[in-house]
Design a protein around this motif. Structure first.
Motif, PDB file in Angstrom:
ATOM      1  N   VAL A  20     -12.439   7.542   0.791  1.00  0.00           N
ATOM      2  CA  VAL A  20     -10.693   7.568   0.677  1.00  0.00           C
ATOM      3  C   VAL A  20      -9.783   6.511   0.293  1.00  0.00           C
ATOM      4  CG1 VAL A  20      -8.312   8.470   1.735  1.00  0.00           C
ATOM      5  CG2 VAL A  20     -10.551   9.639   2.242  1.00  0.00           C
ATOM      6  N   TYR A  21      -8.798   6.919  -0.660  1.00  0.00           N
ATOM      7  CA  TYR A  21      -8.360   5.365  -0.992  1.00  0.00           C
ATOM      8  C   TYR A  21      -7.128   5.247  -0.940  1.00  0.00           C
ATOM      9  CZ  TYR A  21     -12.330   4.606  -3.570  1.00  0.00           C
ATOM     10  OH  TYR A  21     -13.645   4.564  -3.500  1.00  0.00           O
ATOM     11  N   ALA A  22      -6.234   4.626   0.391  1.00  0.00           N
ATOM     12  CA  ALA A  22      -4.651   4.973   0.745  1.00  0.00           C
ATOM     13  C   ALA A  22      -3.847   4.258  -0.473  1.00  0.00           C
ATOM     14  CB  ALA A  22      -4.449   3.968   1.434  1.00  0.00           C
ATOM     15  N   LEU A  23      -4.881   2.702  -1.221  1.00  0.00           N
ATOM     16  CA  LEU A  23      -3.761   2.356  -2.471  1.00  0.00           C
ATOM     17  C   LEU A  23      -4.577   3.273  -3.417  1.00  0.00           C
ATOM     18  CD1 LEU A  23      -3.225  -0.243  -2.655  1.00  0.00           C
ATOM     19  CD2 LEU A  23      -5.115  -1.136  -3.389  1.00  0.00           C
TER      20      LEU A  23
ATOM     21  N   ARG B  16      -4.561   3.281  -6.426  1.00  0.00           N
ATOM     22  CA  ARG B  16      -5.334   2.282  -7.622  1.00  0.00           C
ATOM     23  C   ARG B  16      -5.706   3.511  -9.115  1.00  0.00           C
ATOM     24  NH1 ARG B  16      -9.130  -2.315  -7.466  1.00  0.00           N
ATOM     25  NH2 ARG B  16     -10.193  -2.008  -9.333  1.00  0.00           N
TER      26      ARG B  16
ATOM     27  N   THR C 148       1.155  -1.340  -0.050  1.00  0.00           N
ATOM     28  CA  THR C 148      -0.507  -0.227   0.156  1.00  0.00           C
ATOM     29  C   THR C 148       0.789   1.626  -0.259  1.00  0.00           C
ATOM     30  OG1 THR C 148      -1.445  -0.753   1.704  1.00  0.00           O
ATOM     31  CG2 THR C 148      -1.887   0.879   0.983  1.00  0.00           C
TER      32      THR C 148
ATOM     33  N   LEU D 220      -8.109  11.746   8.640  1.00  0.00           N
ATOM     34  CA  LEU D 220      -9.603  12.127   7.891  1.00  0.00           C
ATOM     35  C   LEU D 220     -10.671  12.308   9.796  1.00  0.00           C
ATOM     36  CD1 LEU D 220      -9.459   8.018   6.588  1.00  0.00           C
ATOM     37  CD2 LEU D 220      -9.531  10.734   5.797  1.00  0.00           C
TER      38      LEU D 220
ATOM     39  N   TYR E 198     -19.600  -2.538  -4.983  1.00  0.00           N
ATOM     40  CA  TYR E 198     -20.671  -3.666  -4.207  1.00  0.00           C
ATOM     41  C   TYR E 198     -21.723  -2.082  -3.622  1.00  0.00           C
ATOM     42  CZ  TYR E 198     -17.473  -7.217  -5.857  1.00  0.00           C
ATOM     43  OH  TYR E 198     -17.180  -8.612  -5.959  1.00  0.00           O
TER      44      TYR E 198
ATOM     45  N   ALA F  13     -10.459  -3.815  -2.327  1.00  0.00           N
ATOM     46  CA  ALA F  13      -9.743  -2.452  -1.973  1.00  0.00           C
ATOM     47  C   ALA F  13      -9.104  -3.176  -0.943  1.00  0.00           C
ATOM     48  CB  ALA F  13      -9.848  -1.139  -2.759  1.00  0.00           C
ATOM     49  N   PRO F  14      -7.985  -4.013  -0.567  1.00  0.00           N
ATOM     50  CA  PRO F  14      -7.866  -3.674   1.109  1.00  0.00           C
ATOM     51  C   PRO F  14      -7.368  -2.648   1.135  1.00  0.00           C
ATOM     52  CG  PRO F  14      -7.339  -5.413  -0.177  1.00  0.00           C
ATOM     53  CD  PRO F  14      -7.217  -4.385  -1.084  1.00  0.00           C
ATOM     54  N   GLY F  15      -6.862  -1.569   0.725  1.00  0.00           N
ATOM     55  CA  GLY F  15      -6.317   0.160   1.207  1.00  0.00           C
ATOM     56  C   GLY F  15      -7.548   0.435   1.539  1.00  0.00           C
ATOM     57  N   THR F  16      -8.198   0.539   0.682  1.00  0.00           N
ATOM     58  CA  THR F  16      -9.404   1.633   1.693  1.00  0.00           C
ATOM     59  C   THR F  16      -9.919   1.813   3.341  1.00  0.00           C
ATOM     60  OG1 THR F  16     -10.600   0.700  -0.503  1.00  0.00           O
ATOM     61  CG2 THR F  16     -11.901   2.800   0.557  1.00  0.00           C
ATOM     62  N   LEU F  17      -9.738   3.421   3.406  1.00  0.00           N
ATOM     63  CA  LEU F  17      -9.328   3.118   4.485  1.00  0.00           C
ATOM     64  C   LEU F  17     -11.398   3.740   5.340  1.00  0.00           C
ATOM     65  CD1 LEU F  17      -5.947   5.886   4.916  1.00  0.00           C
ATOM     66  CD2 LEU F  17      -6.915   3.096   5.727  1.00  0.00           C
TER      67      LEU F  17
ATOM     68  N   ASN G 100     -16.154  -5.195  -1.155  1.00  0.00           N
ATOM     69  CA  ASN G 100     -15.877  -4.245  -1.647  1.00  0.00           C
ATOM     70  C   ASN G 100     -14.342  -4.066  -0.626  1.00  0.00           C
ATOM     71  OD1 ASN G 100     -17.493  -2.590  -3.218  1.00  0.00           O
ATOM     72  ND2 ASN G 100     -18.350  -1.407  -1.491  1.00  0.00           N
TER      73      ASN G 100
END
Lengths: 573, 403
Positions: B3-6, B8, A13, B373, B267, A327-331, A323
């Motif tokens: 918020v996407y830490a990854l 992508r 990540t 956050l 989803y 996307a496991p990086g979603t906080l 979800n």
């Protein structure tokens, strides 16, 4: 003499850079920087983000006006560059497990375990092997001598499967190497089976005798192959800009620190690394080091529901979980999301610890002499787990999420996921110190108090005692023993005002065992903690309202504001 | 705010694209590296899912009472009569037909079972490009150049077809009545959330694929089961497609019975992102490639097998697309660290996640160390001055540099 080091960790990540100074007094973190890691596609140079993080951390240290030129750079990799290993053994629970343990302690991710008794047909094993993106195979099976006198050994059937199923190594266009850590006597025959199609690295047998397990040679072979292979990986060609940097898998680097910590403390230690998409569990128990990696995708919504603080949150659980798996990086960005997120993490942690308990075991397959006390016991055959929580006094949480979630939120995961027993000190590694310390040559005394954040002490009777009374737990201050508040069926928070060393003492009943044997009192010292918790809940008890119990637990740990908790109580959105 | 830490990339523009076309089971390639392929080119054949199909005939004692018209080893076609059984002095009559194309493997007189080895199925490329690599038994890696919308989730196998827009805007939910048999073999661009009814309407109308923002997890799970289990006979029985029951009707390949589904956001109930919707809408009437990635599971850890929509450029089949020729697309993964480096003061950026519409602004500088956050999770952030003059602190992952 002060030495300076930089540790660059290229994670799935984020990529983190940490600057360290090491002296005779110990290691000191000077600065750190974090940059998101780009997706690990073939066309992406993953060292680009490492270089950015390195530049930033160097600038931060040099803000003080002092020039910073690190003497050594350690690069640890877990972003798609870690060794992905398929293991092969004859019997799954004996040589198969040994091969798996050897790969795991080297910091690898085990993608598959092939064995004669793995329940698949031969063509299925070959097909499964071919379809995987692996960097090497670790093969074990058979003792060193007298395996060929008993007809055709199954080891050769396993070798045939490996030879037929070995895929091409992606990117470099070379062969996938096989680390042969199996029977010495079988080498000649296996070499004939492999022919020219396989590059073999010969190492000592992991189970040269059934009673012994020797993982080091196979582990070192995996590490060597990793170090040489990573420099040919197109995604890591930029490593050259860091000179002759030492490159290790992140899991191995953390493992070195865990072992060091257990040696210094002279205690059994359990370390959890919350990495987002996986959970790594490291343990050093009775001198045996074990590492396991559990993917979080295994978590099922039906198991997560029991950890939610409100029934209403369950309506979105399926979608949120699916979800998050994608996307496991979603906080989480709202309190509702955080409640769902913690519930998922709690279940994932529970399953990771369960898997670790199954892997961290006494050796299977050994012929053990029964003791007199075991005369009437049936299960004396090896294979018993080493992970018994009454043996473990120190738990540490590290990894990507340890730096993001609050210590209170992390601490709230522990009592349910671990089923604690006795006195357990919980530390949080917010700066990712454990994975960095392999960079420091003058290994400091790795006392957790000096490098980690003390999160809390949890006192729990475990499964041995169902009910405990008010005179079960005590705290010793200034040589006086004060009883701690115990509420049967609940967790109580005990603030420790002064962060001075305190001693906790447990007085179990005649049958209760909290670490020193049935009915024996147990005491443990804790330094630097601001809170203790007495967990007097009964394990496995069915509750009338599990949501209320979860809300109470979160209230005690202070994870959510009171108005959010009362909103859930009233069923508000 | 999501918020996407990854970080992508969600949309890649003008980028080299590699796609692993996976055989549903053990396959045999019919192309070689370097060869040019079109959407309809057959990449290889694979053993069908059922391998052996059985027809049970009437027995009497230890022999088949029906009159057999075939012998072991004989090739048969779907619908071909294998035998018949006449009883009650000709008043009753049963005809046994072949359920598939294939070869008679075994005739068991004791049990009355006729085993038919199904003919291997063909796998079409659906993606024009150049074959880069052939992975024995697993699949074929096709290289092309074009735009790509990365799906967050999906179901179904790869399909292609002309894109038809059914939603006026990304937030619109398309009703099942909007889909008709005229949409057969087309790719439907639905807006926000797809329902079970819409998916069934698309299935009945023989649509090639559906692209939407999101769908409830339970619906996607149901659809995934349908992808795995629905065969042509079951389809005909369930959806009563009279015109398709004719003997001369073309039987689709097993992977082309259920339309592919790609969800761009995930989803739940979320609208499609504006960027993806705009890009897809601009390709209305043009052929696109859609893969729901039901087979990604068999190639665990593969980066080139997830759900996606690819809009290959015309003539991409003849174009040599290499990594070195990476486009100037804003979402190019290779450009991501570069974009981050460029988040210096003064850089124009687009901010996602603040409202439904992206907001443009200018970077003022890095945020304070304690930016977090609402649930106290610290994130890497920058301060941005929006066009409206407001100064906001935004996670770096939500920002796209505008060059």
């Amino acid at each position: 003499m002060v030495n300076s080091y930089v540790h660059l960790d290229i994670g799935n990540t984020v990529t983190r850079a940490k600057a360290w100074s090491a002296s005779a007094q110990g290691a000191r973190l000077l600065a750190s920087a974090t940059i998101p890691t780009p997706p690990a596609l073939e066309s992406v140079d993953l060292t680009e983000s490492a270089f950015l993080a390195y530049t930033e951390v160097k600038a931060k240290v040099e803000e003080s006006g002092q020039r910073f030129d690190p003497e050594e750079i350690l690069v640890t990799v877990s972003a798609a560059g870690e060794p992905r290993v398929a293991c092969a053994g004859v019997v799954k629970g004996i040589s198969g497990e040994s091969a798996k343990r050897a790969a795991l302690v080297a910091g690898a991710t085990v993608t598959d375990l092939l064995a004669v008794d793995d329940g698949r047909l031969e063509y299925q094993r070959i097909l499964d092997l071919r379809r995987q993106d692996i960097s090497m195979v670790v093969m074990a099976g058979g003792v060193d001598e007298e395996i060929l006198g008993q007809g055709r050994h199954q080891l050769f059937n396993v070798a045939k499967v490996v030879a037929a199923g070995l895929p091409d190594r992606r990117g470099a266009g070379t062969k996938v190497p096989v680390v042969y850590a199996a029977s010495l006597e079988g080498r000649e025959e296996v070499l004939k089976i492999f022919g020219d199609s396989v590059d073999v690295v010969w190492t000592d047998n992991v189970r040269s005798r059934l009673e012994e397990e020797n993982l080091e040679p196979a582990r070192d072979a995996v590490l060597n192959l990793f170090s040489t292979g990573i420099r040919h990986d197109p995604r890591f060609t930029g490593l050259g800009r860091f000179g002759a940097a030492k490159v290790l898998p992140t899991g191995h680097s953390t493992g070195l620190s865990v072992r060091r910590m257990a040696e210094v403390l002279k205690q059994n230690v359990l370390v959890i690394s919350l990495d987002g998409d996986t959970i790594q569990v490291f343990s050093q128990i009775r001198g045996v080091f074990t590492r396991t990696v559990t993917p979080v995708t295994r978590v099922q919504a039906k198991d997560v529901t029991r950890w939610l603080p409100s029934a209403r949150l369950g309506e979105r659980l399926d979608d949120v979980l699916a979800n998050w798996k994608a996307a496991p990086g979603t906080l989480p960005a709202s309190w509702d999301d955080l409640a769902l997120y913690l519930a998922i993490q709690k279940q994932a942690l529970l399953e990771a610890v369960r898997e670790h308990s199954v892997t961290a075991i006494e050796l299977r397959g050994i012929h053990r002499q029964r003791q007199i006390g075991e005369t009437f016991q049936v299960n004396v055959k090896g294979g018993d787990t080493l992970v018994r929580m009454e043996r473990i006094g120190t738990v540490c949480i590290t990894g990507f999420l340890a730096g993001l979630l609050s210590p209170a939120a992390l601490l709230s995961l522990v009592p349910d996921a671990f089923e604690l027993h006795g006195v357990t000190k919980v530390y949080v590694d917010r700066e990712g110190v454990l994975e960095s310390l392999a960079a420091v040559q003058e290994e400091p005394d790795l006392l957790p108090e000096s490098l980690l954040t003390p999160a809390g002490v949890i006192l729990s009777p475990g499964r041995n005692e169902e009910r405990i009374g008010t005179r079960w737990a005590f705290i010793k201050k200034d040589s006086t023993l004060e009883p701690l508040l115990v509420k049967p069926g609940e967790i109580c928070h005990i603030p420790i005002l002064a962060p001075h060393p305190v001693v906790f003492e447990l007085h179990p009943s005649g049958k209760g065992d909290v670490g020193d044997g049935e009915g024996r009192r147990f005491s443990a010292q804790a330094v630097g903690f601001g809170s203790a918790y007495v967990d007097a809940r009964v394990f496995g008890r069915k509750t009338d309202d599990r949501y209320r119990e979860n809300r109470n637990t979160y209230r005690v740990f202070g994870v959510f504001p009171d108005d959010v908790l009362s909103g859930w109580e009233r069923g508000m959105k | 705010m999501a918020v996407y830490a990854l970080s992508r990339p969600r949309v890649l523009k003008d980028a080299p694209v590699r796609r692993l076309r996976i055989f549903p089971s053990v396959g045999e390639s019919m192309v070689s590296p370097g060869s040019k392929v079109e959407a309809g080119t057959i990449l290889g054949k694979y053993a069908s899912r059922q391998r052996l199909r059985f027809v049970r005939m009437e027995t009497a004692g230890d022999k088949i009472a029906a009159t057999l018209l075939v012998t072991e080893g004989q090739k048969v076609k779907r619908g071909e009569v294998l035998g018949y059984y006449s009883y009650m002095f000709g008043l009753g009559y049963t005809e046994y037909t072949s359920p598939c194309d294939g070869e008679i493997e075994v005739i068991s007189h004791a049990t009355g079972r006729v085993a038919i080895k199904e003919e291997p199925s063909e796998m079409a490329s659906h993606l024009p490009g150049t074959v880069e690599h052939v992975e024995e038994a697993v699949g074929v890696l096709v290289r092309t150049r074009g735009h790509m919308v990365v799906g967050a989730a999906g179901a179904g196998y790869a399909r292609s077809g002309a894109l038809v827009r059914k939603a006026g805007e990304p937030t619109e939910q398309v009703s099942p009545q909007k889909v008709s048999p005229q949409d057969a073999d087309r790719v439907v661009l639905a807006g926000s959330t797809v329902t079970k009814e819409l998916l069934e309407a698309c299935l009945r109308s023989r649509v090639a694929a559906i692209i939407a923002g999101s769908a409830p997890f339970s619906v996607v799970q149901w659809y995934e089961n349908l992808v795995q289990e629905l065969d042509w006979d079951e389809f005909l029985a369930r959806y009563w497609a009279r015109e398709l029951k004719k003997k001369d009707a073309v039987v689709p390949r097993p992977t082309e019975i259920v339309p592919a589904l790609v969800l761009t956001e995930g989803y739940g109930n979320m609208p499609m992102s504006d960027e993806a919707f705009e890009l897809l809408s601009s390709f209305e009437g043009k052929p696109v490639f859609v893969d729901g990635a039901s087979l990604a599971g068999v190639a665990a850890g593969r980066w080139d097998a997830g759900p996606c929509v690819i809009m290959p450029f015309a003539g991409a089949g003849g174009e040599e697309a290499t990594d070195g020729s990476a486009g100037s697309g804003s979402g190019d993964p290779a450009g991501r660290p570069k974009a981050l480096r460029e988040l210096a003061p003064g850089v124009r950026v687009r901010v996602y996640g603040l409202t439904r519409e992206p907001v443009e602004g200018t970077v003022e500088g890095p945020a304070q160390e304690d930016s977090a956050l609402p649930v106290s999770i610290p994130v890497n952030s920058v301060r941005v001055v929006t066009k409206g003059g407001e100064t906001i602190t935004v996670p770096a992952a939500n920002i796209q540099a505008l060059g």
